[in-house]
Design an enzyme around this catalytic site. Structure first.
Site, short mmCIF file in Angstrom:
data_model
loop_
_atom_site.label_atom_id
_atom_site.label_comp_id
_atom_site.label_asym_id
_atom_site.label_seq_id
_atom_site.Cartn_x
_atom_site.Cartn_y
_atom_site.Cartn_z
N LYS A 42 0.86 -1.31 -0.07
CA LYS A 42 0.08 -0.04 -0.03
C LYS A 42 0.65 1.43 0.16
O LYS A 42 0.31 2.20 -0.69
CB LYS A 42 -0.95 -0.01 1.20
CG LYS A 42 -1.77 -1.08 1.35
CD LYS A 42 -2.57 -0.87 2.69
CE LYS A 42 -3.43 -2.01 3.11
NZ LYS A 42 -3.94 -1.95 4.24
N GLU A 98 7.94 2.81 -5.41
CA GLU A 98 8.05 2.06 -4.13
C GLU A 98 8.41 3.52 -3.05
O GLU A 98 8.93 4.28 -3.40
CB GLU A 98 9.06 1.25 -4.08
CG GLU A 98 9.23 0.59 -2.65
CD GLU A 98 8.11 -0.36 -2.38
OE1 GLU A 98 7.07 0.52 -2.18
OE2 GLU A 98 8.05 -1.36 -1.86
N ASP A 99 7.58 3.11 -1.94
CA ASP A 99 7.80 4.17 -0.88
C ASP A 99 9.07 4.33 -0.04
O ASP A 99 9.70 5.24 -0.01
CB ASP A 99 6.42 4.23 0.18
CG ASP A 99 6.53 2.84 0.81
OD1 ASP A 99 6.98 1.71 0.18
OD2 ASP A 99 5.90 2.62 2.01
N ASP A 102 14.29 -0.88 2.02
CA ASP A 102 15.20 -1.10 3.21
C ASP A 102 15.96 -2.34 3.17
O ASP A 102 17.22 -2.02 2.81
CB ASP A 102 13.84 -1.59 4.23
CG ASP A 102 14.49 -1.71 5.73
OD1 ASP A 102 15.50 -1.63 6.06
OD2 ASP A 102 13.47 -1.79 6.61
N PHE A 151 12.22 4.53 12.37
CA PHE A 151 10.98 4.15 11.87
C PHE A 151 10.29 5.41 11.22
O PHE A 151 10.06 6.40 12.12
CB PHE A 151 10.21 3.60 12.92
CG PHE A 151 9.33 2.46 12.34
CD1 PHE A 151 9.39 1.00 12.13
CD2 PHE A 151 7.86 2.79 11.97
CE1 PHE A 151 8.82 0.21 11.69
CE2 PHE A 151 7.11 1.81 11.25
CZ PHE A 151 7.60 0.59 11.19
N VAL A 152 9.98 5.51 10.16
CA VAL A 152 9.29 6.64 9.54
C VAL A 152 7.93 6.51 8.98
O VAL A 152 7.53 5.38 8.66
CB VAL A 152 10.18 7.28 8.24
CG1 VAL A 152 11.42 8.00 8.64
CG2 VAL A 152 10.48 5.79 7.16
N ARG A 164 -0.63 6.72 7.64
CA ARG A 164 -0.33 7.01 6.27
C ARG A 164 -0.89 8.24 5.77
O ARG A 164 -0.11 8.86 4.73
CB ARG A 164 -0.91 5.89 5.56
CG ARG A 164 -0.40 4.23 5.74
CD ARG A 164 -0.87 3.51 4.66
NE ARG A 164 -0.98 2.12 5.01
CZ ARG A 164 0.10 1.19 4.80
NH1 ARG A 164 1.00 1.71 4.09
NH2 ARG A 164 0.23 0.12 5.04
C1 PRP Z 1 7.23 -1.89 3.20
C2 PRP Z 1 7.51 -0.96 2.06
C3 PRP Z 1 8.26 -1.75 1.11
C4 PRP Z 1 9.01 -2.75 1.84
C5 PRP Z 1 10.43 -2.34 1.97
O1 PRP Z 1 6.00 -2.64 2.72
O2 PRP Z 1 6.39 -0.23 1.82
O3 PRP Z 1 7.39 -2.45 0.19
O4 PRP Z 1 8.26 -2.78 3.39
O5 PRP Z 1 11.25 -3.34 2.94
P1 PRP Z 1 12.23 -4.24 2.31
O6 PRP Z 1 13.21 -3.25 1.25
O7 PRP Z 1 12.99 -4.54 3.66
O8 PRP Z 1 11.78 -5.55 1.40
P2 PRP Z 1 4.94 -3.13 4.18
O9 PRP Z 1 5.13 -4.68 3.72
O10 PRP Z 1 5.03 -2.44 5.40
O11 PRP Z 1 3.57 -2.86 3.27
P3 PRP Z 1 2.87 -1.76 2.92
O12 PRP Z 1 3.43 -0.98 1.65
O13 PRP Z 1 1.37 -2.09 2.89
O14 PRP Z 1 2.92 -0.73 4.21
#
Ligand code: PRP
Length: 174
Positions: A42, A98-99, A102, A151-152, A164
């Site tokens: 999301k 992508e947001d 990590d 944590f952001v 969000r």
């Molecule tokens: C978060 C973020 C990325 C992912 C990054 O998603 O939106 O998709 O983690 O992490 P990584 O580089 O360690 O794989 P999340 O699973 O929290 O889902 P969301 O987008 O629905 O918040």
């Protein structure tokens, strides 16, 4: 969340300026072409909505949803596709939006998944890059801001599905 537990990291004006710059850069790089922009739900939905309105070339849009399994903020490494794209991408120019990146595991998985469909090109635009937390070597082509660990939330990013909707980005004080 009370005011003491969070600190502003990127105010909305700084975000808007950076998104405009990214949109300009992407428009220049793909001049005369057409893009398929794929957002990862999301978290990417707000960034993607702003970004595509700063891109001056024609864009098709689509979304994927992936789930990663593990303890709350830690990624265990198991990534599963829960909603695929509905667009044919063979021979087309693809931009994944992508947001945050990590560990890099989500994008590594998704890039592999999409490349099997033989796009003409595939690039990645991330709003935030937490470079120091990588578990796999991974470089985005376009990066909004590079950030340290912490944590952001806000601008699409959540903490337990909350916050969000914040127009600014905050770091939660641990
Ligand atoms: C978060 C973020 C990325 C992912 C990054 O998603 O939106 O998709 O983690 O992490 P990584 O580089 O360690 O794989 P999340 O699973 O929290 O889902 P969301 O987008 O629905 O918040």
């Amino acid at each position: 969340m009370d005011e003491m537990s969070r600190k502003i990291l990127f105010p909305r004006a700084a975000i808007q300026k950076r998104v405009q710059e990214l949109g300009g850069q992407i428009s220049g790089d793909y001049a005369g072409r057409e893009l398929v922009v794929i957002g990862i739900l999301k978290g990417a939905f707000i960034f993607m909505a702003d970004l595509i309105r700063e891109i001056s070339i024609p864009c098709n849009i689509d979304f994927v949803r992936v789930a990663s399994y593990g303890a709350s903020s830690e990624n265990s490494g198991k990534v599963v596709m829960t909603k695929d794209i509905e667009t044919s991408i063979k021979g087309r120019d693809i931009l994944i939006v992508e947001d945050i990146v990590d560990t890099g595991l989500t994008l590594q998985y998704l890039v592999g998944w999409l490349k099997e469909r033989n796009p003409h090109s595939l690039k990645i635009c991330v709003f935030l890059d937490k470079r120091k937390r990588r578990k796999v070597s991974f470089e985005a082509d376009y990066v909004g801001f590079t950030i340290d660990d912490g944590f952001v939330v806000g601008y699409g990013l959540d903490f337990n599905e909350q916050y969000r909707f914040f127009p600014d980005v905050y770091v939660i004080k641990q």
